[in-house]
Design a protein around this motif. Structure first.
Motif, PDB file in Angstrom:
ATOM      1  N   THR A 591       1.024  -1.180  -0.122  1.00 12.61           N
ATOM      2  CA  THR A 591      -0.056  -0.050   0.100  1.00 12.61           C
ATOM      3  C   THR A 591       0.803   1.115   0.030  1.00 12.61           C
ATOM      4  OG1 THR A 591      -1.590  -1.275   1.427  1.00 12.61           O
ATOM      5  CG2 THR A 591      -1.894   1.215   1.108  1.00 12.61           C
ATOM      6  N   TRP A 592       0.588   2.246  -0.721  1.00  9.70           N
ATOM      7  CA  TRP A 592       1.089   3.574  -0.911  1.00  9.70           C
ATOM      8  C   TRP A 592       0.791   4.422   0.328  1.00  9.70           C
ATOM      9  CZ3 TRP A 592       5.637   4.554  -3.871  1.00  9.70           C
ATOM     10  CH2 TRP A 592       5.970   3.614  -4.705  1.00  9.70           C
ATOM     11  N   TYR A 593       1.525   5.326   0.958  1.00 16.15           N
ATOM     12  CA  TYR A 593       1.259   6.195   1.955  1.00 16.15           C
ATOM     13  C   TYR A 593       1.844   7.620   1.592  1.00 16.15           C
ATOM     14  CZ  TYR A 593      -0.655   2.324   4.894  1.00 16.15           C
ATOM     15  OH  TYR A 593      -1.226   1.209   5.263  1.00 16.15           O
ATOM     16  N   LEU A 594       1.343   8.592   2.039  1.00 16.11           N
ATOM     17  CA  LEU A 594       2.013  10.002   2.107  1.00 16.11           C
ATOM     18  C   LEU A 594       2.392  10.148   3.533  1.00 16.11           C
ATOM     19  CD1 LEU A 594       2.176  12.768   0.880  1.00 16.11           C
ATOM     20  CD2 LEU A 594      -0.071  13.291   1.683  1.00 16.11           C
ATOM     21  N   HIS A 595       3.709  10.297   3.424  1.00 14.92           N
ATOM     22  CA  HIS A 595       4.090  10.292   4.882  1.00 14.92           C
ATOM     23  C   HIS A 595       4.869  11.927   5.133  1.00 14.92           C
ATOM     24  CE1 HIS A 595       6.672   8.183   8.212  1.00 14.92           C
ATOM     25  NE2 HIS A 595       5.646   8.862   8.835  1.00 14.92           N
ATOM     26  N   GLY A 596       4.967  12.710   4.011  1.00 14.72           N
ATOM     27  CA  GLY A 596       5.433  14.114   4.576  1.00 14.72           C
ATOM     28  C   GLY A 596       5.347  15.002   3.241  1.00 14.72           C
ATOM     29  N   TYR A 597       5.605  16.179   3.765  1.00 14.92           N
ATOM     30  CA  TYR A 597       5.392  17.184   2.663  1.00 14.92           C
ATOM     31  C   TYR A 597       6.701  18.019   2.606  1.00 14.92           C
ATOM     32  CZ  TYR A 597       0.404  17.015   2.823  1.00 14.92           C
ATOM     33  OH  TYR A 597      -0.993  16.641   2.475  1.00 14.92           O
ATOM     34  N   PHE A 598       7.237  18.267   1.230  1.00 17.01           N
ATOM     35  CA  PHE A 598       8.569  19.111   1.402  1.00 17.01           C
ATOM     36  C   PHE A 598       8.187  20.530   1.106  1.00 17.01           C
ATOM     37  CE2 PHE A 598       9.993  14.797  -0.160  1.00 17.01           C
ATOM     38  CZ  PHE A 598      10.915  14.803   0.534  1.00 17.01           C
TER      39      PHE A 598
ATOM     40  N   ARG B  98       7.081  26.689   0.003  1.00 18.27           N
ATOM     41  CA  ARG B  98       6.907  28.180   0.826  1.00 18.27           C
ATOM     42  C   ARG B  98       7.759  27.709   1.960  1.00 18.27           C
ATOM     43  NH1 ARG B  98       1.384  29.628   1.549  1.00 18.27           N
ATOM     44  NH2 ARG B  98       0.813  27.679   1.106  1.00 18.27           N
ATOM     45  N   TRP B  99       7.629  26.870   2.750  1.00 18.40           N
ATOM     46  CA  TRP B  99       8.610  26.713   3.815  1.00 18.40           C
ATOM     47  C   TRP B  99       9.720  26.384   3.699  1.00 18.40           C
ATOM     48  CZ3 TRP B  99       6.594  26.373   8.542  1.00 18.40           C
ATOM     49  CH2 TRP B  99       5.357  26.194   8.797  1.00 18.40           C
ATOM     50  N   TRP B 100      10.241  25.799   2.388  1.00 18.93           N
ATOM     51  CA  TRP B 100      11.612  25.721   2.279  1.00 18.93           C
ATOM     52  C   TRP B 100      12.115  27.126   1.981  1.00 18.93           C
ATOM     53  CZ3 TRP B 100      15.007  22.156   3.146  1.00 18.93           C
ATOM     54  CH2 TRP B 100      16.211  22.096   2.725  1.00 18.93           C
ATOM     55  N   GLY B 165      15.633  35.655  16.222  1.00 16.50           N
ATOM     56  CA  GLY B 165      15.915  36.027  15.045  1.00 16.50           C
ATOM     57  C   GLY B 165      14.702  35.773  13.945  1.00 16.50           C
ATOM     58  N   ALA B 166      14.029  34.879  14.161  1.00 16.70           N
ATOM     59  CA  ALA B 166      12.944  34.543  12.955  1.00 16.70           C
ATOM     60  C   ALA B 166      11.928  33.806  13.754  1.00 16.70           C
ATOM     61  CB  ALA B 166      13.660  33.895  11.861  1.00 16.70           C
ATOM     62  N   VAL B 167      10.808  34.256  13.200  1.00 14.51           N
ATOM     63  CA  VAL B 167       9.606  33.224  13.508  1.00 14.51           C
ATOM     64  C   VAL B 167       8.919  32.920  12.333  1.00 14.51           C
ATOM     65  CG1 VAL B 167       7.207  33.628  14.709  1.00 14.51           C
ATOM     66  CG2 VAL B 167       9.029  34.885  15.738  1.00 14.51           C
ATOM     67  N   ILE B 168       8.555  31.583  12.319  1.00 10.37           N
ATOM     68  CA  ILE B 168       8.101  31.078  11.202  1.00 10.37           C
ATOM     69  C   ILE B 168       6.738  30.344  11.655  1.00 10.37           C
ATOM     70  CG2 ILE B 168       9.730  28.782  11.218  1.00 10.37           C
ATOM     71  CD1 ILE B 168       9.395  28.881   8.066  1.00 10.37           C
ATOM     72  N   LEU B 194       8.124  35.506   9.347  1.00 11.18           N
ATOM     73  CA  LEU B 194       7.714  34.678   8.231  1.00 11.18           C
ATOM     74  C   LEU B 194       6.434  33.945   8.349  1.00 11.18           C
ATOM     75  CD1 LEU B 194      11.528  33.481   7.723  1.00 11.18           C
ATOM     76  CD2 LEU B 194      10.265  34.652   5.930  1.00 11.18           C
ATOM     77  N   LEU B 195       5.656  34.595   7.770  1.00 14.68           N
ATOM     78  CA  LEU B 195       4.222  33.986   7.691  1.00 14.68           C
ATOM     79  C   LEU B 195       3.784  33.332   6.542  1.00 14.68           C
ATOM     80  CD1 LEU B 195       2.772  37.406   9.479  1.00 14.68           C
ATOM     81  CD2 LEU B 195       3.925  35.417  10.410  1.00 14.68           C
ATOM     82  N   ILE B 196       3.575  31.984   6.771  1.00 20.42           N
ATOM     83  CA  ILE B 196       2.964  31.214   5.686  1.00 20.42           C
ATOM     84  C   ILE B 196       1.606  31.232   5.630  1.00 20.42           C
ATOM     85  CG2 ILE B 196       3.200  28.885   4.869  1.00 20.42           C
ATOM     86  CD1 ILE B 196       5.950  29.933   5.080  1.00 20.42           C
ATOM     87  N   ARG B 197       0.909  31.680   4.616  1.00 20.95           N
ATOM     88  CA  ARG B 197      -0.592  31.907   4.462  1.00 20.95           C
ATOM     89  C   ARG B 197      -1.102  30.489   3.864  1.00 20.95           C
ATOM     90  NH1 ARG B 197      -2.214  36.208   7.531  1.00 20.95           N
ATOM     91  NH2 ARG B 197      -0.751  37.972   7.278  1.00 20.95           N
ATOM     92  N   PRO B 198      -2.346  30.242   4.352  1.00 24.28           N
ATOM     93  CA  PRO B 198      -2.868  28.965   3.987  1.00 24.28           C
ATOM     94  C   PRO B 198      -3.215  29.200   2.524  1.00 24.28           C
ATOM     95  CG  PRO B 198      -4.278  30.099   5.306  1.00 24.28           C
ATOM     96  CD  PRO B 198      -3.246  30.836   5.456  1.00 24.28           C
TER      97      PRO B 198
END
Lengths: 599, 269
Positions: A591-598, B98-100, B165-168, B194-198
């Motif tokens: 089964t394939w799973y999503l484990h995280g976002y880059f 965006r997070w990166w 120094g930074a708030v994310i 650094l504000l990540i908007r939905p």
């Protein structure tokens, strides 16, 4: 009147605490494992149901798994400090659930229980451990509370009634305990720990899958046990020799000699015992018989570090209580300042006219003896607690108590006048961390420490920042370095291979996702149930997405000695709309799973 | 001098104090010939001019924080983010980069032993990922909140601290007052927010006092100028500058998230 000591033993305390935090585990056999540096994963504690299946502390995890169908937890803990993973409770009831032993959390929970137990006695302490673990215990960590009970029976009617009330209080918190009150600490401890319970109670324990029972309903000799000096020899006749708090080598020697009961040991000449087993056994016997007194170091510190204000007329106004707390705080801070010390953990207690005491803990990042700094932090929690009480009924307070439960010398750092960049920011971050921790809770402000475990869920452990003793050196500014000395396994810098596995290097950006899902989400693929990388993935009811490019597989497997096998093939995939996912194929169920976002 | 560093509001307060302190001492001659209104006006004007110059010069002397990407620094008018500013990152998906991008900026904001604070509602942040950025793990503090209200408060407190120094954080607030409060806090603290908007947030409908706003779009096929096989060599994102101090809004930049030194600035559409 002679001295009286009460011993409250909480059998299998790590499992009881685990049940308290994971009520969904009730009815399932479960065990807590611990990693031994030389022998791998070992069972550290097991529930009564698991013990019935033959899963005992000390055996390897793989051996335990061979005895029962196991379900290894695969998720990240939802609670920051709950490093032990969440068990998969969707498994059939006979499956073994595995968690991870957390001695720090066990001790912290026991200390909280001791704080609350001060409603029965002013002196409550955790049992003090010796250098070597006792033969009667499988774990080398405190599992019992000791209570000064001298002259306390009259306030409850009798000592029996007092012990019954303590048991009732513990049962209301779904805790199982055994209580004994005797003239000496060693006797109370030995009887609470080693006294065989009635066969009916044992049967009830076996039948009750929750591990929770009511001793009072069982006829016969069940807790609480009240022992006086006259009847002590009769009680000792029934105790095993391991109730003497001896270590395992001594117990083995006695067993080889055919001595299994205490009364057999007491009949032997003392000189021979000392010659064969050392003088320690003589001291244990003297402690048991009350010839040598043992002191109880209560969790309440000495008068220097605590202050109390009894109230002749109960008060129910928060502003008055705050004023009293402020006065007590100033008193303690003055004493601390004289010794250049600061409080790292403060405990405030309000004694109610009716009902249990109200207490709260203030944990700090940096020790402080400044009343102006501590006052708003302390009073903020007071107001929060008061509001939660005031909604039910207006409480009446008869006593206000404040103590600096954890103290450490205050360190002063000389800063450079012209070089602002070298100013230690630890001094500046402390007010922020204290404010955050005070309002959101100690467990909500955490710091991660990387581990060498290749399993993504266990590659990082979280620790609360405040309320922890740390040792700073001139060079190590980092907080995590100091926390690692508490027993967690730091990342070895020299071992390139293990470091590579756990920590992505600069040459490998985005090898691990920035966001890891606590629970992997199953994916629908096209073609379905594909063992190769599919063309499309679909998450829930979202639109199906095509795979634009992929990198992998990166196979992550656990060894057979680490329990249930985990076999995953991880891929970093870029979808047609630009999102990067970290997906894996579980090679056991395909089964394939999503484990995280880059991110 | 330091009082003029943070905001014009503080500068005006300091100016008033200066006038009070520098008032001419009373002497018998002055009492006989009180200063005329024109003289007082000229004095006040001089004071005001000097104060404004001080405030302006202190603003221009603010240290810059690199965004972490050369292409973005080129687009930004001051060559980076200013200390004590908020940055909004709008995007369409949870994993659009965006997070990166934000973590690259955090790396440059942690000067002088400062800390980075991650505020999150769900326990998602995974520290091993940022080890490759050389962000010191021991300088990270993670704050886990139960609801949006706690998140807002934690962000405000963290922005206000000079040790941060930074708030994310990923923010869901639509409260204009809170947004203004964050701006004042970050000016006070001197860090970077650094504000990540939905993904559901729209730049024009989201109340914000951020100095810089980016709209991030993933480019699975790489930049337009590049060859087709370039896509296999990186992770590309296109950023549109929605708001910045000196009016370069609308500028575009395409960056490779795996290679911060790659430069693909584009002109405004």
């Amino acid at each position: 009147m002679t001295r009286r000591i009460a011993c409250i033993w909480l059998p299998n305390w790590p499992c009881q605490r685990w049940l308290h935090h994971h009520p969904q585990c009730i009815g399932h056999p479960f065990a807590l494992q611990q990693r031994d540096p030389r022998r791998g994963w070992r069972i550290a504690a097991a529930s009564s149901i698991a013990r019935q299946q033959g899963i005992l502390p000390g055996m390897s995890t793989s051996q335990a798994l061979s005895l029962g169908i196991a379900t290894l937890p695969t998720t990240k803990p939802s609670h920051p400090t709950q490093n032990s993973p969440q068990p998969n409770t969707t498994a059939p009831p006979n499956n073994l659930l595995l968690g991870q032993l957390d001695p720090d959390a066990d001790r912290e929970a026991l200390e909280e229980l001791a704080q609350a137990a001060q409603q029965f006695s002013p002196t409550v302490a955790l049992e003090s451990l010796e250098e070597k673990p006792w033969a009667i215990r499988s774990l080398h960590q405190p599992q019992a509370l000791l209570m000064e009970a001298t002259h306390l029976g009259r306030w409850f009617g009798s000592e029996q009634e007092m012990a019954r009330q303590i048991l009732h209080w513990l049962q209301s918190q779904h805790l199982v305990a055994r209580i004994a009150i005797a003239d000496s600490l060693a006797a109370a401890w030995a009887i609470a720990q080693g006294m065989p319970i009635a066969p009916l109670a044992q049967a009830l324990l076996r039948q009750n899958q929750t591990g929770i029972t009511s001793w009072q309903d069982i006829p016969g000799e069940t807790p609480p046990w009240i022992v006086d000096s006259c009847s002590l020899p009769q009680w000792l006749d029934r105790l095993p020799v391991t109730a003497l708090r001896i270590d395992q080598p001594t117990a083995n020697t006695l067993r080889r000699l055919g001595i299994s009961r205490l009364h057999h040991l007491l009949q032997l000449p003392r000189s021979g015992l000392a010659q064969r087993l050392g003088p320690g056994i003589i001291r244990k016997i003297d402690q048991l018989l009350g010839h040598i007194d043992e002191s109880i170091t209560g969790i309440t510190p000495s008068q220097d570090w605590s202050a109390c204000q009894p109230l002749e007329i109960p008060i129910d106004r928060i502003d008055w209580i705050e004023q009293i707390l402020t006065q007590l705080l100033e008193q303690i801070c003055l004493r601390l300042q004289e010794r250049s010390e600061g409080g790292l953990r403060w405990i405030a207690r309000l004694t109610m006219q009716e009902g249990p005491d109200l207490f709260w803990t203030l944990n700090l990042f940096r020790p402080s003896a400044d009343p102006n700094y501590l006052r708003p932090l302390l009073l903020q929690q007071c107001e929060t607690k008061w509001k939660s009480l005031a909604s039910s009924s207006p409480p009446a307070i008869t006593q206000v108590h404040l103590q600096a439960a954890l103290r450490t010398p205050i360190r002063w750092h000389q800063t450079l006048f012209f070089d602002q960049d070298t100013t230690p920011q630890q001094e500046n971050i402390a007010p922020l961390l204290d404010r955050l921790s005070n309002r959101l809770g100690r467990q909500a402000v955490v710091q991660g420490i990387l581990q060498t475990d290749p399993l993504p869920e266990q590659a990082c452990r979280w620790h609360p920042i405040t309320g922890t003793l740390r040792t700073y050196s001139k060079r190590s500014r980092s907080l995590s370095q100091s926390i690692q000395t508490k027993g967690t396994k730091p990342l070895p810098a020299a071992n390139y291979q293990t470091r590579w596995r756990a920590e992505p290097q600069e040459t490998q950006p985005l090898r691990r996702p920035i966001q890891l899902l606590p629970m992997p989400l199953p994916l629908t693929t096209s073609p379905p149930a594909s063992q190769e990388l599919p063309h499309t993935f679909q998450l829930g009811h979202q639109p199906s997405r095509k795979v634009h490019q992929a990198r992998g597989p990166e196979r992550i497997e656990t060894g057979w000695w680490e329990g249930d096998s985990i076999q995953r093939d991880y891929y970093r995939i870029e979808l047609d709309h630009g999102d990067w996912w970290w997906v894996y194929l579980d090679r056991r169920n395909h089964t394939w799973y999503l484990h995280g976002y880059f991110g | 001098m330091m009082a003029f560093r943070t905001s014009s509001r503080q500068a005006s307060t300091a100016m008033m104090l200066t006038i009070d302190q520098d008032a001419p001492e009373s002497n018998p001659e002055d009492q006989l010939h009180p200063p005329s209104g024109r003289w007082l006006a000229s004095q006040i004007t001089e004071q005001l001019r000097g104060t404004l110059q001080l405030a302006r010069s202190s603003q221009t002397n603010r240290q810059k924080i690199s965004s972490g990407f050369d292409a973005l620094d080129l687009v930004l008018p001051s060559g980076g983010y200013e200390e004590g500013s908020l940055v909004d990152l709008f995007g369409a998906g949870p994993a659009d980069g965006r997070w990166w991008i934000a973590w690259h900026s955090v790396l440059h904001a942690l000067r002088g032993g400062r800390y980075a604070v991650v505020v999150e509602k769900q326990p998602l942040f995974y520290p091993p990922a940022i080890a490759s950025l050389r962000v010191p793990i021991e300088s990270l503090v993670v704050v886990r909140c139960r609801d949006d209200r706690e998140c807002e408060w934690a962000i405000d407190q963290s922005l206000r601290s000079p040790a941060v120094g930074a708030v994310i954080a990923e923010v869901h607030t639509r409260d204009d007052r809170m947004a203004r409060r964050w701006q004042l806090s970050v000016e006070h603290g001197g860090g970077l927010g650094l504000l990540i908007r939905p993904p559901s947030a729209h730049p024009q409908r989201t109340p914000s006092w951020a100095q810089v706003q980016w709209q991030v779009t993933s480019c699975p096929k790489g930049p337009r100028q590049h060859t087709a096989d370039s896509s296999s060599r990186g992770r590309w994102s296109q950023l549109r500058l929605l708001r910045c101090p000196k009016g370069r809004g609308g500028s575009l930049a395409t960056i490779n998230l795996l290679d911060p030194t790659a430069q693909w600035p584009e002109k405004a559409a």
